[in-house]
Design a protein around this motif. Structure first.
Motif, PDB file in Angstrom:
ATOM      1  N   PHE A  23      69.346  27.643  17.683  1.00 19.18           N
ATOM      2  CA  PHE A  23      69.749  27.852  16.296  1.00 19.18           C
ATOM      3  C   PHE A  23      69.122  26.802  15.387  1.00 19.18           C
ATOM      4  O   PHE A  23      68.597  27.113  14.309  1.00 19.18           O
ATOM      5  CB  PHE A  23      71.274  27.804  16.189  1.00 19.18           C
ATOM      6  N   CYS A  24      69.172  25.543  15.833  1.00 21.45           N
ATOM      7  CA  CYS A  24      68.562  24.457  15.056  1.00 21.45           C
ATOM      8  C   CYS A  24      67.054  24.682  14.895  1.00 21.45           C
ATOM      9  O   CYS A  24      66.501  24.521  13.801  1.00 21.45           O
ATOM     10  CB  CYS A  24      68.817  23.111  15.737  1.00 21.45           C
ATOM     11  N   LEU A  47      65.893  15.966  18.500  1.00 20.15           N
ATOM     12  CA  LEU A  47      66.896  16.662  19.298  1.00 20.15           C
ATOM     13  C   LEU A  47      66.503  16.686  20.772  1.00 20.15           C
ATOM     14  O   LEU A  47      67.359  16.580  21.659  1.00 20.15           O
ATOM     15  CB  LEU A  47      67.096  18.088  18.786  1.00 20.15           C
ATOM     16  N   PHE A  48      65.215  16.816  21.049  1.00 22.20           N
ATOM     17  CA  PHE A  48      64.761  16.765  22.440  1.00 22.20           C
ATOM     18  C   PHE A  48      65.096  15.414  23.067  1.00 22.20           C
ATOM     19  O   PHE A  48      65.532  15.341  24.217  1.00 22.20           O
ATOM     20  CB  PHE A  48      63.254  17.026  22.510  1.00 22.20           C
ATOM     21  N   PHE A  84      70.251   7.209  25.259  1.00 17.51           N
ATOM     22  CA  PHE A  84      71.526   7.603  24.668  1.00 17.51           C
ATOM     23  C   PHE A  84      71.581   7.405  23.148  1.00 17.51           C
ATOM     24  O   PHE A  84      72.131   8.250  22.433  1.00 17.51           O
ATOM     25  CB  PHE A  84      72.667   6.852  25.360  1.00 17.51           C
ATOM     26  N   PRO A  85      71.040   6.301  22.596  1.00 18.06           N
ATOM     27  CA  PRO A  85      71.095   6.139  21.129  1.00 18.06           C
ATOM     28  C   PRO A  85      70.388   7.241  20.347  1.00 18.06           C
ATOM     29  O   PRO A  85      70.659   7.407  19.152  1.00 18.06           O
ATOM     30  CB  PRO A  85      70.404   4.783  20.898  1.00 18.06           C
ATOM     31  N   ASN A  86      69.501   7.987  21.002  1.00 18.39           N
ATOM     32  CA  ASN A  86      68.825   9.083  20.304  1.00 18.39           C
ATOM     33  C   ASN A  86      69.794  10.185  19.892  1.00 18.39           C
ATOM     34  O   ASN A  86      69.493  10.952  18.967  1.00 18.39           O
ATOM     35  CB  ASN A  86      67.730   9.680  21.201  1.00 18.39           C
ATOM     36  N   ALA A  87      70.941  10.277  20.584  1.00 18.05           N
ATOM     37  CA  ALA A  87      71.915  11.320  20.251  1.00 18.05           C
ATOM     38  C   ALA A  87      72.582  11.054  18.893  1.00 18.05           C
ATOM     39  O   ALA A  87      72.517  11.906  17.995  1.00 18.05           O
ATOM     40  CB  ALA A  87      72.950  11.447  21.369  1.00 18.05           C
ATOM     41  N   SER A 114      73.406  20.507  11.431  1.00 18.13           N
ATOM     42  CA  SER A 114      73.346  21.290  12.672  1.00 18.13           C
ATOM     43  C   SER A 114      72.663  20.488  13.773  1.00 18.13           C
ATOM     44  O   SER A 114      73.137  20.450  14.915  1.00 18.13           O
ATOM     45  CB  SER A 114      72.593  22.603  12.430  1.00 18.13           C
ATOM     46  N   PHE A 115      71.549  19.843  13.425  1.00 21.29           N
ATOM     47  CA  PHE A 115      70.863  18.999  14.397  1.00 21.29           C
ATOM     48  C   PHE A 115      71.733  17.806  14.795  1.00 21.29           C
ATOM     49  O   PHE A 115      71.826  17.453  15.979  1.00 21.29           O
ATOM     50  CB  PHE A 115      69.535  18.498  13.823  1.00 21.29           C
ATOM     51  N   ALA A 116      72.372  17.176  13.804  1.00 15.50           N
ATOM     52  CA  ALA A 116      73.204  16.003  14.089  1.00 15.50           C
ATOM     53  C   ALA A 116      74.374  16.365  14.990  1.00 15.50           C
ATOM     54  O   ALA A 116      74.690  15.634  15.937  1.00 15.50           O
ATOM     55  CB  ALA A 116      73.704  15.394  12.779  1.00 15.50           C
TER      56      ALA A 116
END
Length: 220
Positions: A23-24, A47-48, A84-87, A114-116
């Motif tokens: 969706f994103c 997001l990846f 993990f910080p990429n999330a 939506s991405f966040a």
């Protein structure tokens, strides 16, 4: 592999997160086609990167025997911590929200959120996996302390990425430069008020979000 995912009760989670990711991606393609600009296509890469922590912990979850090897578990958690910080980092992409004539601002708001949101889910689901794995070695009260510490470490990582432009792989490409910037902020904390201001308040926000999820889960 699919059988292992199903046996680990991870298939629905995989489909849900995969659907959100598609969706994103569709939103960015729609924006690109409508505005004929490449703005916000970079969110797909962000997001990846947020997906990697979830991939690592899912690999451990669907291979229970590997969880018995403390060395492998420790190595995977170390790599997980780097990514993990990429999330939560995608939350800061709201900084890019500007009124652009090429697209309504409400669309860009929906796109970034939506991405966040999807990135946060990847991160929190993977942190739950870490808690599940650590429960074999630690008591629950210590696991909670570890989770809070990881969330604050993550917020520090978000600062390093957003303001100092360090990436997860820079620990290999430029370890000395990264180590210098980190050590300087610990040795001279009062000279870097923005570092600790963002780390503390972003960490508090992540804790609020994370434990809100846990309370909702318990209520069910």
């Amino acid at each position: 592999m699919l059988t292992k995912i199903r046996n680990a009760n991870r298939l629905n989670e995989l489909l849900f997160l995969g659907g959100l990711s598609l969706f994103c991606f569709a939103l960015t393609i729609l924006r690109h086609g409508y505005s004929d600009t490449k703005a916000f296509l970079f969110l797909n890469w962000n997001l990846f990167l947020a997906f990697i922590p979830w991939l690592l912990t899912t690999w451990l979850i669907i291979h229970p025997k590997i969880q018995q090897n403390k060395i492998i578990v420790g190595l995977v958690i170390c790599v997980w911590l780097l990514f993990f910080p990429n999330a939560p980092y995608i939350l800061t992409d709201l900084f890019h929200l500007r009124l652009k004539l090429s697209m309504p601002i409400w669309f860009d708001l929906v796109l970034i959120l939506s991405f966040a949101w999807t990135g946060i889910l990847f991160g929190f689901f993977s942190l739950w996996d870490i808690e599940r794995i650590l429960s074999k070695y630690l008591k629950q009260k210590y696991i909670t302390m570890v989770s809070v510490s990881l969330l604050f470490l993550s917020s520090f990582g978000v600062y390093l990425g957003r303001y100092l432009r360090w990436n997860s792989w820079d620990i290999i490409q430029n370890p000395f430069g990264l180590a210098f910037d980190i050590s300087d902020r610990f040795l001279n904390p009062f000279a870097h008020s923005r570092t600790w201001g963002m780390t503390i308040f972003m960490g508090l926000l992540l804790c609020i979000l994370y434990f809100s999820f846990k309370f909702i889960k318990k209520r069910e």
